[in-house]
Each structure stands twice: as C-alpha cells, then as structure tokens.
Motif scaffolding. Structure first.
Motif, PDB file in Angstrom:
ATOM      1  N   LEU A   1       0.602  -1.323  -0.020  1.00 45.67           N
ATOM      2  CA  LEU A   1      -0.132   0.012  -0.050  1.00 45.67           C
ATOM      3  C   LEU A   1       0.832   1.143   0.116  1.00 45.67           C
ATOM      4  O   LEU A   1       0.466   2.273  -0.761  1.00 45.67           O
ATOM      5  N   ILE A   2       1.939   1.217   0.867  1.00 48.78           N
ATOM      6  CA  ILE A   2       2.958   2.386   0.866  1.00 48.78           C
ATOM      7  C   ILE A   2       3.649   2.633  -0.487  1.00 48.78           C
ATOM      8  O   ILE A   2       3.605   3.887  -0.918  1.00 48.78           O
ATOM      9  N   LEU A   3       4.037   1.392  -1.210  1.00 51.35           N
ATOM     10  CA  LEU A   3       4.535   1.683  -2.419  1.00 51.35           C
ATOM     11  C   LEU A   3       3.465   2.236  -3.459  1.00 51.35           C
ATOM     12  O   LEU A   3       4.065   2.946  -4.521  1.00 51.35           O
ATOM     13  N   LEU A   4       2.326   1.814  -3.352  1.00 56.30           N
ATOM     14  CA  LEU A   4       1.229   2.232  -4.449  1.00 56.30           C
ATOM     15  C   LEU A   4       1.071   3.708  -4.351  1.00 56.30           C
ATOM     16  O   LEU A   4       1.098   4.331  -5.251  1.00 56.30           O
ATOM     17  N   THR A   5       1.116   3.988  -2.766  1.00 57.47           N
ATOM     18  CA  THR A   5       0.885   5.401  -2.646  1.00 57.47           C
ATOM     19  C   THR A   5       1.896   6.427  -3.014  1.00 57.47           C
ATOM     20  O   THR A   5       1.675   7.394  -3.441  1.00 57.47           O
ATOM     21  N   VAL A   6       3.136   5.846  -2.894  1.00 57.82           N
ATOM     22  CA  VAL A   6       4.471   6.583  -3.239  1.00 57.82           C
ATOM     23  C   VAL A   6       4.330   6.681  -4.763  1.00 57.82           C
ATOM     24  O   VAL A   6       4.757   7.731  -5.345  1.00 57.82           O
ATOM     25  N   PHE A   7       4.252   5.531  -5.643  1.00 54.67           N
ATOM     26  CA  PHE A   7       4.131   5.719  -6.960  1.00 54.67           C
ATOM     27  C   PHE A   7       3.088   6.584  -7.251  1.00 54.67           C
ATOM     28  O   PHE A   7       3.388   7.301  -8.324  1.00 54.67           O
ATOM     29  N   GLY A   8       1.988   6.607  -6.759  1.00 51.87           N
ATOM     30  CA  GLY A   8       0.908   7.536  -7.183  1.00 51.87           C
ATOM     31  C   GLY A   8       1.236   8.965  -6.996  1.00 51.87           C
ATOM     32  O   GLY A   8       0.938   9.792  -7.747  1.00 51.87           O
ATOM     33  N   GLY A   9       1.938   9.205  -5.817  1.00 47.35           N
ATOM     34  CA  GLY A   9       2.448  10.625  -5.286  1.00 47.35           C
ATOM     35  C   GLY A   9       3.456  11.258  -6.445  1.00 47.35           C
ATOM     36  O   GLY A   9       3.516  12.369  -6.359  1.00 47.35           O
ATOM     37  N   MET A  10       4.273  10.148  -6.813  1.00 44.23           N
ATOM     38  CA  MET A  10       5.317  10.518  -7.667  1.00 44.23           C
ATOM     39  C   MET A  10       4.837  11.451  -8.970  1.00 44.23           C
ATOM     40  O   MET A  10       5.543  12.241  -9.506  1.00 44.23           O
ATOM     41  N   GLY A  11       3.633  10.941  -9.371  1.00 42.14           N
ATOM     42  CA  GLY A  11       3.378  11.517 -10.590  1.00 42.14           C
ATOM     43  C   GLY A  11       2.210  12.708 -10.428  1.00 42.14           C
ATOM     44  O   GLY A  11       1.940  13.336 -11.627  1.00 42.14           O
TER      45      GLY A  11
END
Length: 336
Positions: free
Chosen positions: A20-30
C-alpha cells in the motif's frame, strides 16, 4: 508466547501495508503542480529522463515523499510508546504538548540564532529535541503525584494546557519579527512539510535506525508498563527508569519528525489504535504495523494536501487533523 497464527497474520498485514505504501508513493510521484507521466517514472528513476523529469522527481517529489514517510513512522512509534508508558489511549506527541515544545525550540532557533545552511538540517532536530525534552519534563512533573504516580488523564490535560500556553509563546515570539520568518513559523505550525531536501532526510534517518530497534528490544518492558504498577514491579521492572528511558525515546522520535514536517498531530494517536485493532495489544506485534501505518497516513495526507486547492496546496497537518480530530473525540467519548 505469541500464537503462530498471530505472527502469520502480522506478516501478511506488514506485506499488505508495504504494498500500500509503494502504491501510494508511486501515485504521489506522478501527482503535483508539475505533472509527470506515469509511463516516464521508471525510466526517470533509472536515469533515462530528461532534465525536467529528473529535476521534478529527484529534487522536489522524492525528497518530500521520503520525509513524510519517515516522519509518519517516527510519530507513530512515538505515539505507541506514549500510549503504553502512560496507559492512556489518548496519548499522542501532538496532543500532549511535545510537538508544541519542539515548535518553540525551532522558533527560537530560527528567529534569533545565526543560520548556517551547511549544518541547518542537522542542527534542527537537536534543537527540536531540546525544546520537546524540556516541555516533556515539565508536563511529567505537573502530571505526577507523589503517592499516586503518573496520572494518565492528568497527563493529557496538562499536555493540552502546555500546548495552548506554548502556542501563545510562539505568537509573542513572532509578533515583532520580519514577515518572511513569520510566514515560515506559521506554515510550520500548520504542519506544512518544508524540509524537502535530501540533507533533511539524512538528518532524520539516524534517529529511526537507532530508536526503532531499541523500542522493539524494549517491547516486553512496554507490555509490562501497560499493566498495573504492582504487576510490573512484581516481575522486576524498574518503573521510574524504564519510563524515563522510553519517554526520552518518544520525545526524540517526535522531535526529529516535527523538526522537518512542522506541527503534525494525530498520526501518533491513530496509527497505534489501528494497529492494535488488526493484530492485538502486544507491542512486539502492533509496533511494526503502527510504524508502517503512520508512514502511509502521512504520505497519503501530504499527497492529498499538495494536490488540493491552490498551487501551495493544503498543509499535511491540516489534512491529518481533519481525520484525526473526530477520531480523538470518538476515543474520548468511549472513555467517558
């Protein structure tokens, strides 16, 4: 002894939270004021992006995401310690005045001390720790009764009182300074993530590297401190010493976090409660879960905040408060 099925459940939850953290981080990077194509994120991460993509990702977006993740972890761990040591489910470094003490320390340093850009990022957590430590000592003394020991409800009320008083002190401090410094302190108080350069990350990481294993090592002591004093003394726990050491760890964690993110409350309140609901009250089980939940909560709050409203967005502290304040009232009503 912890049941094997509980351990398996904890590991699955940790795995799910990591995803979930990795998914949120990936979303936040864009997402952000300068948009990045998700199809270009991985090439840019591996050095194949153009100048704009590299600048936005490595100089703006990633440092901010890393800071919020680390600060959320630190606040969650600090709240976990405080709730066990004080036997108070409402304890949180923001609610009981620790963040306010760190804020006064940061304000005094920023307003009246010469700023050296080469050491500022590394000195600031120490300054915040000093302010938080002094405040915590005073709160502890006022909440402690000689014949009854530490009073949990008294601790919260004393902390709230200190938090309000220190907010007044900050208003006095900034009332006679220049506009630029006033703006910085105001944004800090609102929980606006400002330490978004890589040096601030390297300044916070050592605190977590040292204190997360230390607190996990002390997990059994925390389990005993969460019980009655007589039980803890009966099995040989030195109450005063263990409480003092663990409170110092909680103060250090909170101070290192708020020194770079500003005054953020409620992460340390919510994360331990959610973790306990998932895996139970044993510190060995819920602390790792709470740490990941705290990191995810703050990353999510900051991602939402910086993509809402104006170009400056909404401070992460306000987004967290919008969720945390009702939750705090709910917990308070449950105890009445």
């Amino acid at each position: 002894m912890i049941r094997p099925e509980l351990i398996r459940k904890q590991r699955l939850i940790l795995l799910a939270l990591t995803a979930l953290i990795l998914l949120t981080v990936f979303g936040g990077m864009g997402l952000g004021y300068a948009k990045l194509s998700y199809g270009r994120l991985f090439p840019t991460l591996f050095g194949h992006g153009n100048f704009k993509e590299h600048f936005v990702l490595f100089d703006i977006r990633l440092p901010r995401i890393c800071i919020t993740l680390l600060a959320g972890m630190a606040l969650a761990l600090s709240g976990s310690i405080l709730q066990s040591v004080t036997r108070n489910d409402l304890a949180d470094p923001g609610i009981i005045g620790i963040n306010a003490g760190a804020g006064v320390g940061v304000s005094l340093f920023f307003l009246f001390m010469p700023i050296d850009s080469t050491t500022f990022a590394y000195v600031l957590p120490m300054v915040a720790f000093g302010g938080a430590l002094l405040t915590s000592a005073l709160i502890y003394l006022f909440a402690y009764k000689r014949h009854a020991g530490l009073q949990p409800v008294r601790l919260v009320l004393t902390g709230v009182g200190f938090s309000m008083a220190l907010s007044g002190v900050q208003i006095v401090l900034i009332s006679s300074t220049d506009r630029e410094k006033v703006d910085f302190i105001s944004k800090w108080n609102a929980g606006s993530v400002w330490g978004t350069d890589w040096p601030f990350i390297w300044a916070v990481v050592p605190w977590l590297i040292v204190l997360i294993p230390f607190v996990l090592y002390k997990a059994n002591k925390l389990n005993l401190l969460a019980l009655d004093d007589a039980v803890a003394v009966g099995v040989g726990v030195s109450l005063s010493r263990e409480r003092l050491v663990l409170l110092l760890a909680a103060v250090a964690l909170a101070a290192s976090a708020v020194s770079v993110t500003g005054g953020i409350a409620f992460v340390g309140l919510m994360a331990p409660h959610i973790a306990k609901a998932l895996v139970g009250p044993r510190n060995q089980l819920f602390i790792p879960v709470a740490v990941l939940i705290g990191g995810w909560l703050l990353v999510l709050a900051d991602t939402i905040g910086r993509n809402v409203g104006t170009a400056d967005g909404i401070p992460a502290g306000i987004v967290v408060a919008l969720i945390g304040a009702p939750y705090f009232v709910y917990l308070l009503l449950k105890r009445i």
